[in-house]
Design a protein around this motif. Structure first.
Motif, PDB file in Angstrom:
ATOM      1  N   THR A 166       0.858  -1.179   0.000  1.00  0.00           N
ATOM      2  CA  THR A 166       0.000   0.000   0.000  1.00  0.00           C
ATOM      3  C   THR A 166       0.900   1.236   0.000  1.00  0.00           C
ATOM      4  OG1 THR A 166      -0.175  -0.072   2.414  1.00  0.00           O
ATOM      5  CG2 THR A 166      -1.893  -1.191   1.161  1.00  0.00           C
ATOM      6  N   ILE A 167       0.326   2.385  -0.361  1.00  0.00           N
ATOM      7  CA  ILE A 167       1.186   3.526  -0.726  1.00  0.00           C
ATOM      8  C   ILE A 167       0.691   4.842  -0.149  1.00  0.00           C
ATOM      9  CG2 ILE A 167       2.035   4.866  -2.729  1.00  0.00           C
ATOM     10  CD1 ILE A 167       0.781   1.783  -3.867  1.00  0.00           C
ATOM     11  N   VAL A 168       1.657   5.687   0.247  1.00  0.00           N
ATOM     12  CA  VAL A 168       1.389   7.109   0.492  1.00  0.00           C
ATOM     13  C   VAL A 168       2.269   7.873  -0.487  1.00  0.00           C
ATOM     14  CG1 VAL A 168       1.512   9.032   2.113  1.00  0.00           C
ATOM     15  CG2 VAL A 168       0.921   6.726   2.937  1.00  0.00           C
ATOM     16  N   LEU A 169       1.647   8.713  -1.302  1.00  0.00           N
ATOM     17  CA  LEU A 169       2.385   9.503  -2.304  1.00  0.00           C
ATOM     18  C   LEU A 169       2.494  10.953  -1.860  1.00  0.00           C
ATOM     19  CD1 LEU A 169       3.519  10.097  -5.230  1.00  0.00           C
ATOM     20  CD2 LEU A 169       1.136  10.478  -5.898  1.00  0.00           C
ATOM     21  N   LYS A 170       3.720  11.492  -1.963  1.00  0.00           N
ATOM     22  CA  LYS A 170       3.942  12.934  -1.795  1.00  0.00           C
ATOM     23  C   LYS A 170       4.519  13.424  -3.122  1.00  0.00           C
ATOM     24  CE  LYS A 170       6.395  16.044  -1.241  1.00  0.00           C
ATOM     25  NZ  LYS A 170       6.456  17.174  -2.217  1.00  0.00           N
ATOM     26  N   GLY A 201       2.222  18.603  -0.446  1.00  0.00           N
ATOM     27  CA  GLY A 201       2.931  19.409   0.546  1.00  0.00           C
ATOM     28  C   GLY A 201       4.352  19.687   0.122  1.00  0.00           C
ATOM     29  N   LEU A 202       5.046  20.443   0.970  1.00  0.00           N
ATOM     30  CA  LEU A 202       6.431  20.829   0.683  1.00  0.00           C
ATOM     31  C   LEU A 202       7.383  19.671   0.968  1.00  0.00           C
ATOM     32  CD1 LEU A 202       6.416  24.371   2.367  1.00  0.00           C
ATOM     33  CD2 LEU A 202       6.145  23.838  -0.075  1.00  0.00           C
ATOM     34  N   GLY A 203       8.449  19.588   0.181  1.00  0.00           N
ATOM     35  CA  GLY A 203       9.424  18.513   0.354  1.00  0.00           C
ATOM     36  C   GLY A 203       9.997  18.438   1.764  1.00  0.00           C
ATOM     37  N   PRO A 204      10.582  19.555   2.244  1.00  0.00           N
ATOM     38  CA  PRO A 204      11.217  19.474   3.569  1.00  0.00           C
ATOM     39  C   PRO A 204      10.213  19.310   4.720  1.00  0.00           C
ATOM     40  CG  PRO A 204      12.037  21.342   2.286  1.00  0.00           C
ATOM     41  CD  PRO A 204      10.853  20.809   1.552  1.00  0.00           C
ATOM     42  N   VAL A 205       8.911  19.437   4.444  1.00  0.00           N
ATOM     43  CA  VAL A 205       7.896  19.256   5.493  1.00  0.00           C
ATOM     44  C   VAL A 205       7.202  17.899   5.304  1.00  0.00           C
ATOM     45  CG1 VAL A 205       5.858  20.250   6.598  1.00  0.00           C
ATOM     46  CG2 VAL A 205       7.594  21.768   5.606  1.00  0.00           C
ATOM     47  N   ALA A 206       6.293  17.834   4.336  1.00  0.00           N
ATOM     48  CA  ALA A 206       5.544  16.576   4.146  1.00  0.00           C
ATOM     49  C   ALA A 206       6.457  15.455   3.635  1.00  0.00           C
ATOM     50  CB  ALA A 206       4.390  16.811   3.169  1.00  0.00           C
ATOM     51  N   GLY A 207       7.359  15.797   2.723  1.00  0.00           N
ATOM     52  CA  GLY A 207       8.255  14.770   2.165  1.00  0.00           C
ATOM     53  C   GLY A 207       9.135  14.172   3.251  1.00  0.00           C
ATOM     54  N   GLN A 208       9.705  15.062   4.032  1.00  0.00           N
ATOM     55  CA  GLN A 208      10.590  14.588   5.102  1.00  0.00           C
ATOM     56  C   GLN A 208       9.822  13.771   6.147  1.00  0.00           C
ATOM     57  OE1 GLN A 208      13.470  17.491   6.257  1.00  0.00           O
ATOM     58  NE2 GLN A 208      14.016  16.390   8.128  1.00  0.00           N
ATOM     59  N   ALA A 209       8.614  14.240   6.494  1.00  0.00           N
ATOM     60  CA  ALA A 209       7.794  13.496   7.468  1.00  0.00           C
ATOM     61  C   ALA A 209       7.497  12.091   6.953  1.00  0.00           C
ATOM     62  CB  ALA A 209       6.491  14.256   7.738  1.00  0.00           C
TER      63      ALA A 209
END
Ligand code: NAD
Length: 463
Positions: A166-170, A201-209
């Motif tokens: 299963t997947i979460v995509l940012k 979302g933003l890379g350093p926020v949502a991506g990093q999380a």
């Protein structure tokens, strides 16, 4: 202009926890075309929980049924190709023909290939007295770039679904509308709730999380080497699987036995496509010293056909335009000779860069070493095959490349290249062939059965 709200989590669109938004800009005219929510750690957490909850049932779904769902997704993507192409043109600036054939067309092909593979792949093998089970890795955190917005998503989501993950995509900040269309297609295709989730979302926020979330079992990232290095370090610290598809600086090696005009023309077309924003673009053309002047002339003629605003679109944003123009200035400053284009923007509005060809480029110049990610080709001179090989392999990257020449000579040369893909005499793109890099171009492979294997791990039963 439209304000899109909601993230696709657990099978429905729900509002983001925070109130921040990301503006989506059309790079051809610099107009804001929409806003999407800027998700944060809480949104990522909700999405990962939904993916975890959906994992056991999806993993246990027979491969033939998973194949049927992926087939349904392929059909929805095929039915919505026009809308997808228009959206990619609006947020990436891709010319209409490229948007429909490549940006909308290729994902249909790749999704179709995984519908077939899910049904035919052997998720079990026999080795002596052992039965080896190939099981889904779990929850995948997928982080994608903007350059091929839908292809990059499908190249991760389709094999993950086929494997039973299963997947979460940012998705990338610049192209979230295509990602939203993809989530709508997933919904329409009837995938069970929570199997696929989208957080913009933003890379350093949502991506990093997402990369750091303990509920994610595998991070699949495509993007810059700088961010990939960070994600690899985070995954390493957590002893978590990671796949990295990073930058490139590929060589187009023209051997003396090649059809020179064809090699130069296809080489220029390869770089100009998608305004040079292709990680596997052959941005270094290597030509034997005896054919050098003729190749430079041919390249200058070939590039004249690529008119910004017609066959060549803008770059994705103002920052990329500034970076690429900076590289062109640096090429001039380091002594390369401009034979077409230059640093001046060809249009007052839109993030366009002039299709540019440099001659007299030497291997140590910045423009021969760093990924430019714009419509810029460097032509380098070599004395003999060993010299050509040293130049071809002389960067930190190893994603792709091309060799032109008598077939067996070309293959012998390709075998010595430190790179993941080589097109011989203009060989066609194969959506089933493994795609990925040597050296700092990445870890892991996408597409076809090798791409599916990335989302599986093995369990051995001994009898
Ligand atoms: P990028 O690395 O800035 O962004 C890629 C993705 O990572 C985006 O979704 C972004 O939001 C996210 N991100 C940014 N910072 C992050 C962080 N700290 N933690 C987690 N996620 C983060 O790259 P880009 O500018 O969007 O894309 C261009 C680059 O991607 C080029 O270098 C290109 O070569 C590379 N690329 C590689 C391939 C490949 O298959 N090898 C394909 C396409 C693009």
């Amino acid at each position: 202009m439209k304000a899109y709200d909601g993230m696709y989590i657990g099978g429905h669109w729900r509002p983001a926890v925070g109130t921040g938004t990301i503006a989506v800009v059309n790079p051809a005219d610099e107009q804001v075309i929409g806003h999407v929510p800027a998700g944060g750690a809480e949104d990522v957490d909700a999405a990962v929980r939904a993916a975890r909850a959906a994992f056991p049932a999806w993993a246990a779904t027979p491969p033939a049924e998973r194949a049927a769902r992926i087939g349904a997704l392929r059909d929805v993507l095929a039915a919505r190709m026009d809308e997808i192409a228009e959206t990619v043109t609006a947020e990436l600036g891709a010319p209409a023909q490229l948007a429909s054939t490549v940006h909308a067309g290729l994902p249909v092909l790749v999704a179709g290939s995984y519908a077939e593979l899910a049904a035919s792949y052997s998720f079990e093998e026999q080795i002596g007295n052992s039965t080896v089970l190939l099981e889904p890795v779990g929850v995948v955190g997928a982080i994608t770039p903007w350059n091929y917005p839908l292809h990059q998503i499908v190249a991760k989501v389709a094999p993950a679904l086929a494997a039973g993950c299963t997947i979460v995509l940012k998705p990338a900040e610049d192209t979230p509308l295509t990602a939203r269309l993809f989530a709508e297609a997933v919904h329409e295709a009837g995938l069970p709730a929570g199997v696929f989730n989208l957080v913009t979302g933003l890379g350093p926020v949502a991506g990093q999380a997402l990369a750091e979330h303990p509920g994610v079992d595998l991070v699949s990232f495509t993007g810059s080497t700088a961010v990939g290095r960070q994600i690899g370090a985070t995954a390493g610290a957590a002893v978590k699987r990671v796949a990295l598809e990073l930058g490139g600086k590929s060589a187009n090696v023209i051997l003396p036995s090649a059809d020179l005009a064809k090699a130069v023309n296809v080489g220029i077309a390869n770089v100009m496509s998608n305004s040079g924003q292709t990680c596997s673009a052959w941005t270094r053309m290597l030509v034997h010293t005896d054919q050098y002047d003729e190749a430079v002339e041919l390249a200058a003629e070939a590039v004249a056909k690529y008119v910004p605003g017609e066959r060549v679109g803008p770059l994705v944003n103002a920052e990329q335009q500034r970076r690429v123009r900076g590289y062109i200035e640096q090429g001039v400053a380091e002594g390369a000779r401009l034979v077409a284009g230059g640093p001046e923007a060809p249009h007052p509005t839109g993030y366009f860069v002039a299709p540019t060809v440099f001659a007299d480029v030497t291997p140590e110049m910045t423009i021969a070493q760093e990924e430019i990610f714009g419509p810029v080709v460097s032509i380098l001179r070599y004395e003999d095959e060993d010299d050509a090989l040293r130049i071809a392999n002389g960067t930190v990257y190893g994603l792709a490349g091309a060799v032109w020449g008598e077939r067996s000579e070309a293959v012998a040369f390709a075998r010595r290249m430190d790179t993941g893909q080589v097109d011989i005499n203009g060989g066609r793109f194969n959506p089933l062939a493994p795609f990925g890099g040597y050296k700092q171009s990445g870890i892991g492979r996408e597409l076809g059965p090798h791409g599916l294997a990335e989302y599986l791990h093995t369990k051995s039963l001994q009898f």
